[in-house]
Scaffold this motif. Structure first.
Motif, PDB file in Angstrom:
ATOM      1  N   VAL A  55       0.845  -1.026   0.029  1.00  0.00           N
ATOM      2  CA  VAL A  55      -0.241  -0.062  -0.078  1.00  0.00           C
ATOM      3  C   VAL A  55       0.817   1.121  -0.025  1.00  0.00           C
ATOM      4  CG1 VAL A  55      -1.766   1.364   1.322  1.00  0.00           C
ATOM      5  CG2 VAL A  55      -1.858  -1.047   1.421  1.00  0.00           C
ATOM      6  N   GLY A  56       0.419   2.176  -0.580  1.00  0.00           N
ATOM      7  CA  GLY A  56       1.201   3.472  -0.800  1.00  0.00           C
ATOM      8  C   GLY A  56       2.354   3.683  -1.579  1.00  0.00           C
ATOM      9  N   SER A  57       3.370   4.302  -1.220  1.00  0.00           N
ATOM     10  CA  SER A  57       4.736   4.424  -2.017  1.00  0.00           C
ATOM     11  C   SER A  57       5.884   4.981  -1.311  1.00  0.00           C
ATOM     12  CB  SER A  57       4.442   5.402  -3.238  1.00  0.00           C
ATOM     13  OG  SER A  57       3.636   6.648  -2.801  1.00  0.00           O
ATOM     14  N   TYR A  58       7.044   4.610  -1.933  1.00  0.00           N
ATOM     15  CA  TYR A  58       8.318   4.954  -1.111  1.00  0.00           C
ATOM     16  C   TYR A  58       9.224   5.599  -1.980  1.00  0.00           C
ATOM     17  CZ  TYR A  58       6.524   1.706   2.285  1.00  0.00           C
ATOM     18  OH  TYR A  58       5.750   0.976   3.498  1.00  0.00           O
ATOM     19  N   LYS A  70      20.738  11.827  -3.523  1.00  0.00           N
ATOM     20  CA  LYS A  70      19.866  11.627  -4.601  1.00  0.00           C
ATOM     21  C   LYS A  70      18.776  10.718  -4.437  1.00  0.00           C
ATOM     22  CE  LYS A  70      20.116  11.351  -9.741  1.00  0.00           C
ATOM     23  NZ  LYS A  70      19.329  10.418  -9.740  1.00  0.00           N
ATOM     24  N   VAL A  71      17.723  10.814  -4.981  1.00  0.00           N
ATOM     25  CA  VAL A  71      16.585  10.023  -5.035  1.00  0.00           C
ATOM     26  C   VAL A  71      16.887   9.173  -6.112  1.00  0.00           C
ATOM     27  CG1 VAL A  71      14.137  10.080  -5.235  1.00  0.00           C
ATOM     28  CG2 VAL A  71      15.022  11.527  -3.958  1.00  0.00           C
ATOM     29  N   ALA A  72      17.031   7.956  -5.966  1.00  0.00           N
ATOM     30  CA  ALA A  72      17.374   6.952  -7.094  1.00  0.00           C
ATOM     31  C   ALA A  72      15.956   6.326  -7.683  1.00  0.00           C
ATOM     32  CB  ALA A  72      18.037   5.836  -6.496  1.00  0.00           C
ATOM     33  N   GLY A  73      15.121   6.523  -6.985  1.00  0.00           N
ATOM     34  CA  GLY A  73      13.569   5.876  -7.620  1.00  0.00           C
ATOM     35  C   GLY A  73      12.317   5.934  -6.718  1.00  0.00           C
ATOM     36  N   PHE A  74      11.402   5.594  -7.279  1.00  0.00           N
ATOM     37  CA  PHE A  74       9.921   5.799  -6.363  1.00  0.00           C
ATOM     38  C   PHE A  74       9.503   4.483  -6.715  1.00  0.00           C
ATOM     39  CE2 PHE A  74      11.068   9.951  -7.820  1.00  0.00           C
ATOM     40  CZ  PHE A  74      11.125  10.855  -6.877  1.00  0.00           C
ATOM     41  N   LYS A  75       8.818   3.740  -5.627  1.00  0.00           N
ATOM     42  CA  LYS A  75       8.247   2.520  -5.817  1.00  0.00           C
ATOM     43  C   LYS A  75       6.898   2.470  -5.492  1.00  0.00           C
ATOM     44  CE  LYS A  75      12.274   0.545  -6.553  1.00  0.00           C
ATOM     45  NZ  LYS A  75      12.339  -0.265  -7.966  1.00  0.00           N
ATOM     46  N   MET A  76       5.929   1.957  -6.087  1.00  0.00           N
ATOM     47  CA  MET A  76       4.786   1.612  -5.936  1.00  0.00           C
ATOM     48  C   MET A  76       4.266   0.309  -5.629  1.00  0.00           C
ATOM     49  SD  MET A  76       3.552   4.399  -9.021  1.00  0.00           S
ATOM     50  CE  MET A  76       2.360   3.214  -9.581  1.00  0.00           C
ATOM     51  N   ARG A  77       2.858   0.160  -5.478  1.00  0.00           N
ATOM     52  CA  ARG A  77       2.436  -1.184  -5.011  1.00  0.00           C
ATOM     53  C   ARG A  77       3.107  -2.042  -5.977  1.00  0.00           C
ATOM     54  NH1 ARG A  77      -3.661  -1.142  -5.559  1.00  0.00           N
ATOM     55  NH2 ARG A  77      -3.340  -2.432  -7.539  1.00  0.00           N
ATOM     56  N   GLY A  78       3.391  -3.302  -5.510  1.00  0.00           N
ATOM     57  CA  GLY A  78       3.723  -4.444  -6.296  1.00  0.00           C
ATOM     58  C   GLY A  78       5.290  -4.447  -6.689  1.00  0.00           C
ATOM     59  N   GLU A  79       5.953  -3.227  -6.264  1.00  0.00           N
ATOM     60  CA  GLU A  79       7.287  -3.198  -6.695  1.00  0.00           C
ATOM     61  C   GLU A  79       8.183  -3.763  -5.432  1.00  0.00           C
ATOM     62  OE1 GLU A  79       6.765  -0.098 -10.107  1.00  0.00           O
ATOM     63  OE2 GLU A  79       7.410   0.789  -8.128  1.00  0.00           O
ATOM     64  N   LEU A  80       9.496  -4.048  -5.834  1.00  0.00           N
ATOM     65  CA  LEU A  80      10.153  -4.671  -4.774  1.00  0.00           C
ATOM     66  C   LEU A  80      11.297  -3.717  -4.102  1.00  0.00           C
ATOM     67  CD1 LEU A  80      11.576  -8.206  -5.708  1.00  0.00           C
ATOM     68  CD2 LEU A  80      10.394  -7.665  -3.696  1.00  0.00           C
ATOM     69  N   LEU A  81      11.561  -3.490  -2.854  1.00  0.00           N
ATOM     70  CA  LEU A  81      12.443  -2.654  -2.128  1.00  0.00           C
ATOM     71  C   LEU A  81      13.667  -3.693  -1.298  1.00  0.00           C
ATOM     72  CD1 LEU A  81      10.083  -0.156  -0.561  1.00  0.00           C
ATOM     73  CD2 LEU A  81      11.950   0.610  -1.882  1.00  0.00           C
ATOM     74  N   ALA A  97       8.875   6.316   3.192  1.00  0.00           N
ATOM     75  CA  ALA A  97       7.489   6.331   2.832  1.00  0.00           C
ATOM     76  C   ALA A  97       7.292   7.738   2.305  1.00  0.00           C
ATOM     77  CB  ALA A  97       6.717   5.758   3.895  1.00  0.00           C
ATOM     78  N   LEU A  98       6.447   7.684   1.236  1.00  0.00           N
ATOM     79  CA  LEU A  98       5.888   8.885   0.673  1.00  0.00           C
ATOM     80  C   LEU A  98       4.479   9.568   1.303  1.00  0.00           C
ATOM     81  CD1 LEU A  98       7.010   8.832  -3.131  1.00  0.00           C
ATOM     82  CD2 LEU A  98       8.178  10.136  -1.297  1.00  0.00           C
ATOM     83  N   GLU A  99       3.886   8.212   1.677  1.00  0.00           N
ATOM     84  CA  GLU A  99       2.672   8.634   2.225  1.00  0.00           C
ATOM     85  C   GLU A  99       2.437   7.490   3.270  1.00  0.00           C
ATOM     86  OE1 GLU A  99      -0.332   7.506  -0.934  1.00  0.00           O
ATOM     87  OE2 GLU A  99       1.334   6.753  -2.184  1.00  0.00           O
TER      88      GLU A  99
END
Lengths: 230, 230
Positions: A55-58, A70-81, A97-99
């Motif tokens: 849920v949410g995004s990072y 530096k921000v290397a990327g943004f991850k949304m639902r279903g993506e691996l961290l 977490a962005l939210e």
DNA sequence: CGACGCGTTGAGCAGACTCAATCACAGTGG
DNA sequence: CCACTGTGATTGAGTCTGCTCAACGCGTCG
């Protein structure tokens, strides 16, 4: 992401997604919640698990020894961290977490065991890592060859495509990150991002009100994101 | 075999190296030679094998649909080529020999089988992919946060460190790539690279004669490569 | 020898940055 | 309820780094 590719295996093209079902049956998944702005992990903390955004995004932030960040990327639902930290004792970067968000924790030993036991999973994991490399390379190419305006256009198209892939509108969405985060990811200053968004609005390509974005002319945006000149 | 890496797991830090002994015993390795400027593979060609650089060096070039192109990296002895294409039907980019070079071909099915059979190899491969991600991210950070001069300095330090890891001099080496390739990798123009090298020479930090480089003041170079200002 | 690719150098330009002020909004506490 | 505060976003003016365009020198190879 890269182009209009159809009929290829998902693990190759999808963001850092893997066959979640296969993992879910094999692992005892622990859920972890994070409030906006709070870290899922920080660079240097012991690396013991991958994390699947549920849920949410990072955002993923790389840091240099001298403090550069530096921000290397943004991850949304279903993506691996956490895949970038495989093979290290500690995490190589921050994930924040962005939210208000939630992840499923995939402990490393369990993943390794599953990769041995479940046919095809090993390949899927390697494929997910390779896809991460390709995604990074694709952005390196853009950041290295495109001026500010196409860069922002490409970013909007990327976000739109990913929302579409999750079943949300590709034309109307909320940016979960600040201008500063966008700027960092795009290797620009936040003032420049703001100005570009303003200009795209003047051109009637988009409509922006703070974090809320509406894409009015997707074709024009796509053209802008591909050509080096405006 | 690998390099003088101390006290950390090897697969984590070394460039895209893996435990070559383990692979060599398991695989029937085919040697392939390439003359300077000739491709080991091109984007789109069927992906059937990874390749280990054995002699010489290669550049990896990403290409966009619209013709934009960027050097994504340079590979030296002991480093892996092709990992970015894992999970795809065809290679995702070009790999071109910078000088007369030789690789060992590691066919994919055999690697997968070996990863199953040899304990720890699966982890090493995943670790190598993760290391590739970290290396790319590390350069993304530099390219996004450093001006031209520190960027070039960082590049020279990187090359020097890798030569040192192979047992060659870190102070005196030959750049195998053209200024154009360097510039593409560093997201600069070749004129800028030339000017920066000229300036570093004026500063007595280095001595350059075409491709031949001598590092005269490594500390100054390192300082320059880390600080955002000159 | 001639030609072409590579490298260097110069002059002028422009796109993105720096510095700075202002505005919008959410959260806080009186 | 509203003033206060702090962060995020926008906008403007001036500067500068790295780019563009161009010419020339060097070396290699056909």
């Amino acid at each position: 992401m890269n182009g209009p590719v159809a009929s290829t295996p998902r693990a190759s093209w999808a963001p850092s997604t893997v066959d979640i079902d296969a993992l879910r049956v094999a692992l005892a998944v622990v859920r972890r919640k994070h409030r906006a702005g709070h870290p899922l992990y920080r660079a240097g903390q012991p690396f013991r698990a991958l994390h699947l955004v549920h849920v949410g995004s990072y955002k993923v932030c790389d840091l240099a020894a001298d403090g550069r960040e530096k921000v290397a990327g943004f991850k949304m639902r279903g993506e691996l961290l956490g895949v970038e930290s495989i093979g290290l004792p500690g995490y190589a970067c921050d994930a924040v977490a962005l939210e208000d968000s939630e992840t499923w924790e995939l402990p490393c030993p369990a993943v390794l065991q599953a990769a041995h036991d479940i046919p095809g999973l090993q390949e899927q994991i390697a494929g997910a890592l390779a896809a991460e490399i390709r995604r990074d390379r694709s952005w390196m190419l853009r950041l290295g060859t495109l001026p500010a305006e196409p860069r922002v256009a490409a970013f909007l198209m990327d976000i739109a495509a990913r929302y579409a892939g999750l079943g949300y509108s590709a034309r109307h969405f909320i940016l979960r990150m600040t201008r500063l985060d966008m700027a960092s990811f795009l290797a620009l200053k936040h003032e420049t991002v703001s100005r570009v968004l303003g200009h795209l609005t003047d051109l009637r390509y988009i409509d922006v009100r703070r974090r809320e974005v509406r894409l009015l002319d997707v074709d024009a945006l796509r053209a802008m994101a591909c050509a080096q000149a405006a």
